[in-house]
Design a protein around this motif. Structure first.
Motif, PDB file in Angstrom:
ATOM      1  N   HIS A  95       0.837  -1.204   0.000  1.00 19.96           N
ATOM      2  CA  HIS A  95       0.000   0.000   0.000  1.00 19.96           C
ATOM      3  C   HIS A  95       0.869   1.250   0.000  1.00 19.96           C
ATOM      4  O   HIS A  95       2.059   1.190   0.271  1.00 19.96           O
ATOM      5  N   ARG A 149      -5.878   8.181   5.501  1.00 21.91           N
ATOM      6  CA  ARG A 149      -5.587   7.847   4.102  1.00 21.91           C
ATOM      7  C   ARG A 149      -4.598   6.715   3.962  1.00 21.91           C
ATOM      8  O   ARG A 149      -3.490   6.761   4.493  1.00 21.91           O
ATOM      9  N   ASP A 151      -3.841   3.742   0.606  1.00 17.68           N
ATOM     10  CA  ASP A 151      -4.271   3.226  -0.686  1.00 17.68           C
ATOM     11  C   ASP A 151      -3.620   1.867  -0.919  1.00 17.68           C
ATOM     12  O   ASP A 151      -2.397   1.798  -1.092  1.00 17.68           O
ATOM     13  N   THR A 153      -2.594  -1.364  -2.982  1.00 21.96           N
ATOM     14  CA  THR A 153      -2.225  -1.640  -4.368  1.00 21.96           C
ATOM     15  C   THR A 153      -3.032  -2.845  -4.855  1.00 21.96           C
ATOM     16  O   THR A 153      -3.167  -3.819  -4.132  1.00 21.96           O
TER      17      THR A 153
END
Length: 154
Positions: A95, A149, A151, A153
């Protein structure tokens, strides 16, 4: 220990780091002021161990990792979300950290290391990425994420 008491501990810590850049200087400061062996470290580790034992932390499991977001970003937490993972000799999903990530590494079995780091703090700057990995034992890792936050992958 209760989730409310744990939140208070986190809020007292985030008050000291709010608005600071997530960089090597913050990493060094956290380890000097609140690192392994400090009262802050001992209190947070005890709280995390109690939360796992009582079932209000790391209440989910996937891919051999116990995890859970205990608090969403909030004003009293100075915009940070709080997650805790329980990992033993395993790599987690890759991530990125759009706003950075602050990790508290708490070995509970063996000489566990998180991304090669021993007990203490690891600050990942904005835009960094990794596959979080615990080696040499079992560790609890507390994640503070600005604005929550992260994100993953694909």
């Amino acid at each position: 220990m209760s989730p409310t008491e744990f939140r208070g501990q986190i809020a007292r810590l985030t008050a000291h780091i709010a608005g600071r850049p997530l960089d090597a200087a913050l990493d060094a400061w956290l380890n000097a002021e609140h690192g392994a062996g400090s009262a802050t470290y001992r209190e947070l580790k005890a709280a995390c161990e109690a939360g796992v034992a009582e079932g209000w932390l790391c209440d989910r499991e996937g891919g051999g990792i116990r995890y859970g977001r205990i608090f969403k970003p909030a004003a009293d937490l100075h915009g940070f979300s709080v997650d805790v993972v329980d990992m033993q000799d395993i790599a987690g999903p890759h991530h990125t950290h759009p706003n950075g990530e602050i990790d508290l590494i708490m070995p509970v079995e063996g000489e566990a290391r998180f991304d090669g780091r021993p007990a203490g703090w690891l600050v990942c700057p904005p835009g960094s990425a990794h596959r979080p990995t615990v080696t040499q034992g079992r560790a609890l890792v507390l994640y503070l994420l600005p604005e929550g936050r992260i994100d993953f992958t694909r």
